[in-house]
Design an enzyme around this catalytic site. Structure first.
Site, mmCIF file in Angstrom:
data_model
loop_
_atom_site.group_PDB
_atom_site.id
_atom_site.type_symbol
_atom_site.label_atom_id
_atom_site.label_comp_id
_atom_site.label_asym_id
_atom_site.label_seq_id
_atom_site.Cartn_x
_atom_site.Cartn_y
_atom_site.Cartn_z
ATOM 1 N N CYS A 1 0.841 -1.202 0.000
ATOM 2 C CA CYS A 1 0.000 0.000 0.000
ATOM 3 C C CYS A 1 0.868 1.240 0.000
ATOM 4 C CB CYS A 1 -0.918 -0.009 1.231
ATOM 5 S SG CYS A 1 -2.165 1.305 1.217
ATOM 6 N N CYS B 1 -1.905 3.956 7.052
ATOM 7 C CA CYS B 1 -2.946 4.144 8.068
ATOM 8 C C CYS B 1 -2.543 3.435 9.357
ATOM 9 C CB CYS B 1 -4.280 3.600 7.559
ATOM 10 S SG CYS B 1 -4.831 4.390 6.028
ATOM 11 N N CYS C 1 -4.312 0.055 10.301
ATOM 12 C CA CYS C 1 -4.447 -0.976 9.267
ATOM 13 C C CYS C 1 -4.291 -2.368 9.867
ATOM 14 C CB CYS C 1 -3.408 -0.760 8.176
ATOM 15 S SG CYS C 1 -3.465 -2.007 6.864
#
Length: 342
Positions: free
Chosen positions: A63, A67, A70
Site C-alpha cells: 500500500c 494508516c 491498518c
C-alpha cells in the site's frame, strides 16, 4: 444454487447426527454429554452449513498509505501469478456458493498499475458470470483510463475515507505526501457516476475522528452504502510484538462507537460494523488464497484453496454465516438490480 443449498443442508444434518453419535459414546458417569462434545457438534454444524457466497480477496498487502490502524499490513510483497489467481476464483465459483467477490489489499490498484486487478475484475464478471464484483481502495491510484477499460465489469467501488478534514487524514496516515485524499475521493465519485459503477464509502472510526460530524459530506456524496467500522486490533498486524502498526492509540470504546452511530443515524445508507461483527462474519482470503480466521484476535490461516480446495479450507475460516446475514452481509449487490439513476 437452490439444489446446492439443499445438498448443504443434508450435509449439515448428516454432520450433526454423526457428531451426536460420537458424543453419546462419550457420556460421563452422570449420563450427561461432555460439554466439549457439544462444542464440537456446534462447530461441525456451523462449518458444514457455511457457503462462500461473499469472499474478500486481499491479493496484495502492499500500500502507498500508512494508516495507523491498518489490520492487513505489508508483511509480504507476494502476489499470485494471474493464472493461479484465476484458478482460485474458478474454484470458488465451482463451490456453488460464490455470488460476490470483493478485491482489497493493501491497495489493490498498486500492483501493475491496476491492470492486474482489472483483468481479475473482467474475468469474474465476464468469464465466471458472478452477480457482483467489487473493490475496496483508498482511491489515490485510480485513473479514468481504468474505468474506460474495466468499469463495465465492476458493480461496486468502495473508497476508504475516515475524515473530511485533510489534517485528520494525515494524522491517521491516510495520505501520501501533499496529495489531497479528499480531492481523489470526489474525483472517483464523478467517474463512478460517468461509468455507471455503484459508489460506496468505508470509514474506520477511531480516536481522531470519533467526534466528527460527517452527515453533510456523506449526504452530498450519496453513496449506495456507507460502511462504518469500529477500529479493530489484530495481533501480528496492528498490535503485538511482530506487528507493523501500533493501533492501540486509535482504539475507541463501544460507547464512543455507539455515540458516533447515534449522531449519524439520519443517514439511511449507514451500515455499522462493531468489532464483534467483523471478527467472524467475513470470509477473507489472503495473498496465498488461504482463509483467515480472526476469531481469536489474530489471523490464523487455513491451507490454500489452491492446494486443498474450498470445502476443506473453509472449515478453518472461523466464518459464522448467521452473523454474516445478521450484519446485512447479503444485500442488493449487483448494479443491474440497484436501479440507480446514472
Amino acid at each position: 444454487m437452490f439444489l446446492q443449498l439443499g445438498i448443504n443442508y443434508l450435509e449439515c444434518i448428516f454432520a450433526t447426527v454423526l457428531a451426536w453419535i460420537r458424543g453419546t459414546s462419550q457420556l460421563s458417569s452422570t449420563g450427561k454429554v461432555n460439554p466439549a462434545t457439544i462444542k464440537v457438534v456446534q462447530k461441525t454444524v456451523s462449518q458444514a452449513a457455511a457457503t462462500p457466497r461473499s469472499v474478500n480477496y486481499h491479493f496484495t498487502r502492499q500500500c502507498n498509505y500508512k494508516c495507523g490502524f491498518c489490520f492487513h499490513t505489508a508483511k509480504t510483497s507476494f502476489v499470485l501469478p494471474i493464472e493461479e489467481a484465476k484458478r482460485g476464483l474458478q474454484l470458488l465459483k465451482e463451490s456453488a456458493g460464490l455470488e460476490k467477490i470483493n478485491f482489497s489489499g493493501g491497495e489493490p490498484f498498486i500492483h501493475d498499475r491496476g491492470d492486474f486487478l482489472g483483468k481479475l475484475v473482467q474475468y469474474c464478471k465476464h468469464d465466471l458470470q458472478l452477480p457482483s464484483v467489487s473493490i475496496v481502495s483508498n482511491g489515490s491510484m485510480i485513473r479514468e483510463k481504468w474505468f474506460h477499460t474495466y468499469g463495465k465489469y465492476l458493480d461496486i467501488l468502495a473508497i476508504s475515507c475516515d475524515s473530511f478534514d485533510e489534517d485528520t487524514n494525515h494524522t491517521i496516515g491516510r495520505a501520501q505526501g501533499r496529495k489531497s485524499h479528499l480531492d481523489n475521493l470526489f474525483k472517483v465519485r464523478e467517474w463512478c457516476q460517468k461509468y455507471k459503477v455503484a459508489f460506496k464509502v468505508n470509514s474506520v472510526i477511531n480516536t481522531f475522528n470519533v467526534d466528527e460530524d460527517m452527515r453533510e459530506k456523506i449526504t452530498g456524496l450519496n453513496p449506495v452504502r456507507w460502511k462504518v467500522f469500529q477500529c479493530l486490533l489484530i495481533d501480528g498486524e496492528n498490535a503485538g510484538e511482530n506487528s507493523l502498526r501500533e493501533a492501540e492509540r486509535f482504539v475507541i470504546s463501544d460507547q464512543q462507537f455507539q455515540d458516533f452511530l447515534d449522531r449519524h443515524s439520519s443517514i439511511s445508507c449507514l451500515v455499522p460494523e462493531s468489532n464483534q461483527k467483523m471478527r467472524d462474519s467475513y470470509l477473507i482470503l489472503d495473498e496465498y488464497m488461504r482463509f483467515l480466521d480472526c476469531r481469536e484476535g489474530r489471523k490464523d490461516p487455513s491451507k490454500s484453496i489452491l492446494d486443498v480446495g474450498v470445502e476443506e479450507a473453509i472449515q478453518f475460516s472461523g466464518f459464522d454465516e448467521k452473523m454474516f446475514l445478521k450484519r446485512g452481509g447479503k444485500y442488493v449487490w449487483s448494479k443491474a438490480d440497484m436501479r440507480l439513476e446514472w
